[in-house]
Design an enzyme around this catalytic site. Structure first.
Site, PDB file in Angstrom:
ATOM      1  N   MET A   1     111.055  50.257 -76.543  1.00  0.00           N
ATOM      2  CA  MET A   1     110.291  49.022 -76.741  1.00  0.00           C
ATOM      3  C   MET A   1     108.832  49.280 -76.412  1.00  0.00           C
ATOM      4  O   MET A   1     108.500  49.835 -75.374  1.00  0.00           O
ATOM      5  CB  MET A   1     110.839  47.914 -75.845  1.00  0.00           C
ATOM      6  CG  MET A   1     110.158  46.566 -76.048  1.00  0.00           C
ATOM      7  SD  MET A   1     110.988  45.230 -75.159  1.00  0.00           S
ATOM      8  CE  MET A   1     110.636  45.684 -73.458  1.00  0.00           C
ATOM      9  N   CYS A   2     107.956  48.879 -77.299  1.00  0.00           N
ATOM     10  CA  CYS A   2     106.524  49.078 -77.113  1.00  0.00           C
ATOM     11  C   CYS A   2     105.801  47.748 -77.255  1.00  0.00           C
ATOM     12  O   CYS A   2     106.335  46.789 -77.804  1.00  0.00           O
ATOM     13  CB  CYS A   2     105.962  50.051 -78.148  1.00  0.00           C
ATOM     14  SG  CYS A   2     106.728  51.673 -78.157  1.00  0.00           S
ATOM     15  N   GLY A   3     104.588  47.699 -76.778  1.00  0.00           N
ATOM     16  CA  GLY A   3     103.728  46.544 -76.979  1.00  0.00           C
ATOM     17  C   GLY A   3     102.446  46.995 -77.646  1.00  0.00           C
ATOM     18  O   GLY A   3     101.873  48.016 -77.266  1.00  0.00           O
ATOM     19  N   ARG A  32     106.568  45.097 -71.678  1.00  0.00           N
ATOM     20  CA  ARG A  32     107.108  45.689 -72.904  1.00  0.00           C
ATOM     21  C   ARG A  32     107.038  47.213 -72.850  1.00  0.00           C
ATOM     22  O   ARG A  32     107.743  47.895 -73.603  1.00  0.00           O
ATOM     23  CB  ARG A  32     106.346  45.181 -74.128  1.00  0.00           C
ATOM     24  CG  ARG A  32     106.632  43.736 -74.489  1.00  0.00           C
ATOM     25  CD  ARG A  32     106.091  43.410 -75.865  1.00  0.00           C
ATOM     26  NE  ARG A  32     106.744  44.203 -76.904  1.00  0.00           N
ATOM     27  CZ  ARG A  32     107.883  43.872 -77.514  1.00  0.00           C
ATOM     28  NH1 ARG A  32     108.506  42.746 -77.184  1.00  0.00           N
ATOM     29  NH2 ARG A  32     108.393  44.644 -78.457  1.00  0.00           N
ATOM     30  N   THR A 143     101.288  49.790 -75.245  1.00  0.00           N
ATOM     31  CA  THR A 143     102.081  50.034 -74.042  1.00  0.00           C
ATOM     32  C   THR A 143     103.399  50.650 -74.476  1.00  0.00           C
ATOM     33  O   THR A 143     103.925  50.321 -75.538  1.00  0.00           O
ATOM     34  CB  THR A 143     102.359  48.738 -73.264  1.00  0.00           C
ATOM     35  OG1 THR A 143     103.228  47.895 -74.039  1.00  0.00           O
ATOM     36  CG2 THR A 143     101.067  47.998 -72.967  1.00  0.00           C
TER      37      THR A 143
END
Length: 295
Positions: A1-3, A32, A143
């Site tokens: 999971m990335c932001g 995130r 992120t």
């Protein structure tokens, strides 16, 4: 999971606040991706000059490296990174010197782009590099929660494979190995195992063939398999695209002052005038692009 976050300013009055606004957006995305973070800011540039962003281990003596590079070079140190400003004609020479310097790498280059990334909580990474004090016209940030690879600075975004061009990515590409072979034959360097760097290299390759960023983003829909959202920066522009399925979350906002992107609306909630913004979810398989040169 990335932001992912991105901010493109239309209003020059906001340029002194770009870093502050981008830092606030990145801070909201900490949960995130708490493992690593990075960002690229497009600030001032000087004709005939190039900026090379270097990364080195903690405590590296950038001042000594600056003396080696020559009197016509300035070095601005920010933590484990330094921005070297030099005559553009000396770029190849300086890169050759850096390549021979142990533990130092070039992570980004261009007339206006400065790029920073590191392991750690995104809010702490932003503070470490003093993002809130940076000025400019646009910037992107990322992120990362490591789910498929080790937590390393090499695995952090953004990735840059062309002058003043960088990319952040949320998702996964299934054919990045075959695309990597195409890029190798085309002479586009990909240094890490990260599929996101392959995506950055792909856009560089297509733009080297004369495609605009918007056209290169559209080309990716045919040539890149998987699920992805890309946010891309160039010297004058800012682009967004989602794959045809669009399973990764994304939201955008636009006012007379800016265009903003966030993996979640809460990343945009603190922006000025957001209550009056046009807010929408970018459509699948549609390239969005804004260019200051066209303004």
């Amino acid at each position: 999971m990335c932001g992912i976050v991105g901010l493109f300013l239309k209003d020059k009055a906001l340029e002194p606040k770009l870093g502050e606004m981008l830092s606030g957006m990145l801070d909201v995305m900490c949960d995130r991706g708490p493992d690593s973070a990075g960002f690229a800011v497009y600030g001032s540039g000087e004709s005939g000059k190039i900026k090379l962003t270097l990364r080195a281990p903690e405590g590296f003596d950038f001042a000594a490296l600056g003396k080696t590079l020559g009197d016509d070079v300035t070095v601005s140190v920010r933590g484990t990174h330094a921005v070297v400003s030099a005559p553009a004609a000396r770029e190849a020479e300086i890169r050759a010197i850096v390549a021979k310097t142990k533990d130092v790498a070039v992570v980004g280059a261009g007339q206006r782009m400065e790029l920073f990334k590191e392991v750690g909580l995104p809010s702490e990474v932003a503070e470490r590099f003093e993002l809130s004090k940076m000025t400019g016209t646009h910037g992107i940030g990322h992120t990362r929660m490591a789910t498929e690879s080790a937590v390393t600075t090499n695995g952090a975004h953004p990735f840059s494979t062309g002058a003043d061009q960088c990319l952040v990515h949320n998702g996964s590409l299934s054919n990045h190995r075959s695309v990597r072979r195409d890029l190798d034959r085309a002479g586009v360097p990909v240094q890490t195992d990260n599929d996101s760097e392959v995506a950055a290299g792909y856009l560089t390759w297509r733009m080297n063939q004369g495609r605009t960023l918007g056209e290169a983003l559209e080309d990716s829909l045919d040539d890149l398999d998987g699920f992805y959202t890309f946010v891309v920066g160039t010297e004058t522009g800012f682009g967004v695209i989602r794959d045809p399925i669009a399973c990764k979350p994304a939201v955008m906002a636009e006012t007379d002052q800016y265009v903003a992107f966030g993996s979640e609306y809460r990343a945009l909630a603190g922006l000025p005038g957001i209550e009056n913004a046009k807010v929408w979810e970018p459509e699948p398989a549609k390239a969005y692009f804004w260019d200051r040169a066209a303004a």
